[in-house]
Design a protein around this motif. Structure first.
Motif, PDB file in Angstrom:
ATOM      1  N   SER A 168       0.891  -1.006   0.060  1.00 56.86           N
ATOM      2  CA  SER A 168      -0.120   0.131  -0.041  1.00 56.86           C
ATOM      3  C   SER A 168       0.862   1.245   0.050  1.00 56.86           C
ATOM      4  CB  SER A 168      -0.750   0.127   1.217  1.00 56.86           C
ATOM      5  OG  SER A 168      -1.385   1.212   1.330  1.00 56.86           O
ATOM      6  N   LEU A 169       0.582   2.177  -1.073  1.00 54.99           N
ATOM      7  CA  LEU A 169       1.462   3.464  -0.982  1.00 54.99           C
ATOM      8  C   LEU A 169       0.642   4.545  -1.180  1.00 54.99           C
ATOM      9  CD1 LEU A 169       2.844   1.168  -3.439  1.00 54.99           C
ATOM     10  CD2 LEU A 169       4.652   2.558  -3.140  1.00 54.99           C
ATOM     11  N   SER A 170       0.399   5.228  -0.094  1.00 55.09           N
ATOM     12  CA  SER A 170      -0.764   6.224   0.272  1.00 55.09           C
ATOM     13  C   SER A 170      -0.314   7.553   0.557  1.00 55.09           C
ATOM     14  CB  SER A 170      -1.569   5.761   1.101  1.00 55.09           C
ATOM     15  OG  SER A 170      -2.507   6.676   1.541  1.00 55.09           O
ATOM     16  N   LEU A 174       6.099  10.013  -4.934  1.00 51.13           N
ATOM     17  CA  LEU A 174       7.040   9.065  -5.816  1.00 51.13           C
ATOM     18  C   LEU A 174       7.517   9.720  -6.908  1.00 51.13           C
ATOM     19  CD1 LEU A 174       4.699   5.951  -5.165  1.00 51.13           C
ATOM     20  CD2 LEU A 174       7.006   6.169  -4.612  1.00 51.13           C
ATOM     21  N   THR A 187      -1.132  -4.140  -5.643  1.00 52.39           N
ATOM     22  CA  THR A 187      -0.562  -3.166  -5.198  1.00 52.39           C
ATOM     23  C   THR A 187      -1.424  -1.763  -5.151  1.00 52.39           C
ATOM     24  OG1 THR A 187       1.455  -3.873  -6.064  1.00 52.39           O
ATOM     25  CG2 THR A 187       1.572  -1.622  -5.318  1.00 52.39           C
ATOM     26  N   PHE A 189      -1.953   2.251  -5.034  1.00 52.90           N
ATOM     27  CA  PHE A 189      -1.380   3.566  -5.074  1.00 52.90           C
ATOM     28  C   PHE A 189      -2.690   4.636  -4.925  1.00 52.90           C
ATOM     29  CE2 PHE A 189       1.419   1.160  -7.575  1.00 52.90           C
ATOM     30  CZ  PHE A 189       2.458   1.399  -7.500  1.00 52.90           C
ATOM     31  N   SER A 190      -2.585   5.505  -3.689  1.00 53.32           N
ATOM     32  CA  SER A 190      -3.712   6.566  -3.687  1.00 53.32           C
ATOM     33  C   SER A 190      -3.236   7.496  -2.997  1.00 53.32           C
ATOM     34  CB  SER A 190      -4.758   5.781  -2.695  1.00 53.32           C
ATOM     35  OG  SER A 190      -4.042   5.617  -1.270  1.00 53.32           O
ATOM     36  N   SER A 192      -1.216   9.948  -4.320  1.00 49.46           N
ATOM     37  CA  SER A 192       0.325   9.948  -4.118  1.00 49.46           C
ATOM     38  C   SER A 192       0.502  10.836  -5.370  1.00 49.46           C
ATOM     39  CB  SER A 192       0.950   8.847  -4.280  1.00 49.46           C
ATOM     40  OG  SER A 192       0.667   8.086  -3.053  1.00 49.46           O
ATOM     41  N   LEU A 194       3.124  11.091  -8.387  1.00 51.71           N
ATOM     42  CA  LEU A 194       3.642  10.167  -9.511  1.00 51.71           C
ATOM     43  C   LEU A 194       4.522  11.085 -10.469  1.00 51.71           C
ATOM     44  CD1 LEU A 194       1.468   7.210  -9.000  1.00 51.71           C
ATOM     45  CD2 LEU A 194       3.768   7.059  -8.758  1.00 51.71           C
ATOM     46  N   LEU A 209      -4.888   2.393  -8.767  1.00 52.05           N
ATOM     47  CA  LEU A 209      -4.331   3.648  -8.851  1.00 52.05           C
ATOM     48  C   LEU A 209      -5.603   4.736  -8.766  1.00 52.05           C
ATOM     49  CD1 LEU A 209      -2.316   2.750 -11.801  1.00 52.05           C
ATOM     50  CD2 LEU A 209      -1.126   4.046  -9.857  1.00 52.05           C
ATOM     51  N   THR A 212      -5.053   9.678  -7.871  1.00 49.45           N
ATOM     52  CA  THR A 212      -3.878   9.942  -8.117  1.00 49.45           C
ATOM     53  C   THR A 212      -3.695  10.698  -9.261  1.00 49.45           C
ATOM     54  OG1 THR A 212      -3.211   7.931  -6.919  1.00 49.45           O
ATOM     55  CG2 THR A 212      -1.595   9.039  -8.629  1.00 49.45           C
TER      56      THR A 212
END
Length: 314
Positions: A168-170, A174, A187, A189-190, A192, A194, A209, A212
């Protein structure tokens, strides 16, 4: 975890493979005196160094835990129930709560300053990075299954070939991150950033995603299976020549997106609310030249006014 216990375990593992302190120091790129201090319990290696030690000495990272038990001295117990059926319970490992705390120390890096750290090739599941500085860190080839990154600076990080399954990438930065050949399964991504992040030669499976900004994200030679781009901004993104199967573009901004030569199967495009003139105009700016798609995807896009003049059906 006591320094003397770690030191004795380092010494034991080193001697078992007939390696001198000087040889170990050479492999670690440190002085023999530093190895001596570890083994005497005068200092303790940091977690990154411990990972390298485990690799060189041929042991599991948990070996350095005070409560680690080898196969030679493993303590087990049996509980036998005195009943008419004479039921015998199977052997169970005695779990010391302190060992769980130690394991947590090895995986929880929240609030840490780890800019440009070397995590390349490590295996560490369910790691926690909350409010951490990881700018420029190297996670290439690492197995980070189930790990969580939240509210952290992970800009310019290298995830090449990393296993990010169930990660989890919240709410993280990035910017400029590299995901070349990364394993991306479930996976998330929220919320975030990028900008400039690169997804190349990657297969995204059941990835989310959500919410994002992907306007400056690079996708090259990727395949998307069951990916959900819900409420994300994709304006101007290039998906040329890539494959989309079971993908959802729900409530997404798609102005000027390019799908030239792409393959689309079971792909859905849904507006934020009703199909307004604004959404129709946005769909008309998408380029599908040379794309191939199944009949249902074709019909849905045609009904919303997309330009499919140079599209072929599969």
């Amino acid at each position: 975890m006591e320094a003397k216990i770690i030191g004795s375990k380092i010494a034991k593992a080193r001697k078992e493979i007939n390696m001198s302190q000087a040889q170990l120091a050479q492999r670690m790129f440190i002085s023999p005196q530093a190895v001596g201090k570890w083994e005497r319990g005068e200092s303790v290696p940091d977690i990154i160094t411990m990972n390298r030690l485990a690799e060189i000495l041929g042991v599991d990272l948990n070996y350095f835990s005070e409560n680690f038990q080898s196969l030679d001295d493993e303590t087990t117990f049996k509980m036998t129930a005195d009943s008419d059926d004479d039921i015998t319970q199977t052997e169970q490992e005695v779990i010391d709560p302190s060992s769980l705390a130690e394991r947590q120390l090895l995986t929880n890096f929240s609030g840490s300053n780890l800019s440009e750290s070397d995590f390349a090739g490590v295996t560490a599941h369910k790691m926690k990075f909350r409010g951490s500085s990881l700018h420029g860190s190297d996670f290439s080839g690492a197995d980070l299954t189930g790990s969580a990154f939240m509210g952290s600076d992970v800009s310019e990080a290298n995830f090449e070939g990393a296993n990010l399954t169930d990660c989890s990438l919240s709410a993280i930065d990035l910017t400029g991150a590299n995901f070349n050949k990364a394993i991306l399964v479930r996976t998330e991504f929220s919320k975030s950033g990028l900008n400039g992040a690169k997804f190349t030669n990657a297969k995204l499976i059941d990835v989310k995603l959500a919410m994002t900004d992907l306007r400056k994200t690079v996708f090259e030679n990727c395949s998307f299976h069951g990916v959900d781009f819900k409420s994300s901004d994709l304006r101007g993104v290039c998906f040329d020549g890539q494959t989309f199967i079971g993908v959802k573009f729900d409530k997404t901004a798609l102005n000027e997106v390019s799908f030239k030569g792409a393959t689309l199967r079971d792909v859905s495009f849904r507006a934020m609310y009703a199909l307004t003139n604004k959404y129709y105009r946005a769909l008309s700016t998408i380029c599908f030249d040379g794309a191939m798609m199944d009949k249902l995807t074709y019909a849905a896009l045609k009904g919303m006014g997309a330009d499919l003049a140079n599209v072929s059906m599969i």
